[in-house]
Design an enzyme around this catalytic site. Structure first.
Site: not given
Ligand code: GLN
Length: 502
Positions: A88, A163, A187
């Site tokens: 990532k 994400s 994420s």
């Molecule tokens: N969807 C969550 C957020 O927007 C989690 C994101 C993540 O785990 N990086 O913060």
């Protein structure tokens, strides 16, 4: 005679199948890398999972692995020797671009390896390419990327989750053998569920965060996204362990997770939180998780109802703590220390032009929210209170794990949704995290594994989450593996009918 199973193509192999073939010299690392690169050329124009790729360098690095194999290095010593793994775009890999899905970092190249990148390299893996993500890991759909949305390989009109959407889409479409993501509120797990992969969030402190660009430091963990539970165990073995460069990494011995995959879960107690089967849960998600629970009890697990009473406050708590930490962490992107600098009349003007033009809308929204909840007069009302609720959420889990070995929930309340469907409603998007964020607030480990599909058209993957106590990955992986090996879900590949033929 039974039907012949369709022949597995080289890029479709799991990590453990590939290492077997590499060790027996049936394939070379170059061939494995070339198989990924070919699949990338066929599908990435539609998927946009990889946002940066240097094929010549990837092949040259694969050649180095082949030389090491020719010199007699073995997979017993270097368990990932010659395996192409992608990361990532928030994890530092020396001499590779690091953009965090943002345009603010311009043409930044990482001068060093994250600890996880170093460990993968030391295990012999060939790290290549950069995978798309929501900007600075803020989002649940990969729509918040400055590099454009990633599409779900099962249906390219849909999001892959976020994400770490690029990581999950790449693994699902067999563009790499495994990938790393980061998980602050779900994420790794949610995109894994949406793409039909396995996604593991290790316990807080299990894996070093050194070289992971921080979003919310008390919640962030790096985790693998893989095709099978066995591969997740293998990658975790490589990634885990104390690191003097991350003071929050815990000096605990790392078990041999791959040795835990016995297939036997008889007598294990599995908890079903009554608060999680809430209204708003998609009926197909509910049906597949219900069926999976029945399956686990047929394997000999004992299923009991439990209570996690503070769950209803988890989303509010998370969005206060995560944004507060983000507002502090992202202060460094100021055009002086990092970033493409915008010209300004004075230093304040320079900061605001750099940040105003460099960050996307969601990142700005969160920095503003986080700054607000930390500001004097509001600190006690929001931030401090959220910390207290976090403690209550953590105590719910401690109490629950006194009587059960693991807890089951859906990973996400819905199947993967259409691109654009929730993009204009941040609250709807935040609700996607309802089942995943508590594990980050509590520091527990959790895994998402495939548990079914929606009705034939469209046929979309569904995920089940298994939660374990802090440093309880062994049992988690054992349950996940036993489930996986006795169900067909992980064997399906997306049809990829949009791919160009070659
Ligand atoms: N969807 C969550 C957020 O927007 C989690 C994101 C993540 O785990 N990086 O913060």
């Amino acid at each position: 005679m039974g039907l012949m199973a369709p022949k597995t193509m080289l890029h479709e192999l799991t990590i453990s199948e590939l290492t077997g073939k590499l060790a027996r010299r049936e394939v070379s690392a170059r061939q494995a890398m070339q198989a990924c690169l070919d699949q990338i050329s066929r599908t990435n124009p539609a998927l946009n999972a990889f946002i940066r790729l240097d094929p010549n360098r990837a092949l040259a690095d694969a050649d180095l692995a082949d030389q090491a194999i020719a010199q007699g290095k073995t997979h017993a010593e270097f368990p990932l020797l010659g395996v192409p793994i992608a990361t990532k775009d928030v994890i530092a890999v020396k001499d590779q671009p690091l953009n965090c899905g943002s345009k603010i970092l311009g043409d930044f190249i990482s001068p060093y390896d994250a600890t996880v990148s170093r460990k993968l390299k030391e295990a012999g893996a060939v790290i290549f390419g950069r995978l798309n993500m929501d900007e600075f890991a803020m989002g649940s759909s990969t729509e918040n990327s400055a590099f454009g949305v990633t599409r779900n390989p099962w249906d390219i009109s849909r999001i892959p989750g976020g994400s770490s959407g690029g990581s999950a889409a790449a693994v699902a479409a067999n563009l790499c053998y495994g990938a790393l993501g980061s998980d602050t509120g779900g994420s790794v797990r949610q995109p894994a569920a949406f793409c039909g992969c396995v996604g593991l969030k290790p316990s807080y402190g299990r894996v070093s965060r050194y070289g992971l660009v921080a979003y919310a430091s008390s919640l962030d963990q790096i985790g693998p996204i893989t095709k099978t539970v066995g591969d997740a165990a293998l990658l975790l073995e490589t990634l885990a362990g104390h690191d003097p460069l991350d003071s929050t990494s815990v000096p605990q011995p790392v078990p041999r997770f791959t040795g835990e995959l016995t297939g036997d879960i008889r007598g294990l107690r599995i908890g079903l939180p009554r608060e999680y089967m809430v209204g708003g849960l998609d009926p197909e998600v509910k049906a597949s998780v219900d069926a999976s629970i029945r399956h686990l009890s047929s394997l000999g697990a004992e299923v009991v109802e439990i209570s996690l009473p503070h769950t209803e406050h988890a989303i509010a708590t998370y969005y206060i703590i995560a944004t507060a930490e983000a507002s502090a962490n992202l202060a460094r992107f100021d055009g002086i220390r990092y970033c493409k600098r915008a010209e300004g009349a004075d230093v304040i003007d320079l900061y605001s032009r750099t940040r105003g033009s460099g960050f996307g809308e969601e990142v700005k929204r969160r920095i503003i929210l986080g700054t607000y909840v930390l500001s004097s007069g509001y600190y006690d009302a929001y931030y401090l209170r959220a910390q207290k609720v976090r403690t209550l959420i953590r105590s719910d889990f401690v109490k629950a794990f006194e009587s059960v070995d693991a807890i089951i929930t859906p990973t996400s309340p819905t199947p993967p949704f259409k691109i654009g469907e929730k993009a204009s409603d941040p609250l709807q998007m935040y609700l996607m995290d309802i089942f995943t964020i508590s594990a980050n607030l509590a520091g527990n480990c959790a895994i998402s594994i495939p548990c079914g599909f929606t009705s034939p058209s469209p046929r979309l993957p569904l995920g089940m989450q298994i939660l374990g106590p802090s440093f309880g990955e062994s049992t988690l992986l054992r349950i996940a593996h036993a489930f996986e090996q006795s169900t067909p879900w992980h064997r399906e590949h997306p049809p990829l009918d949009f791919a160009t033929k070659s």
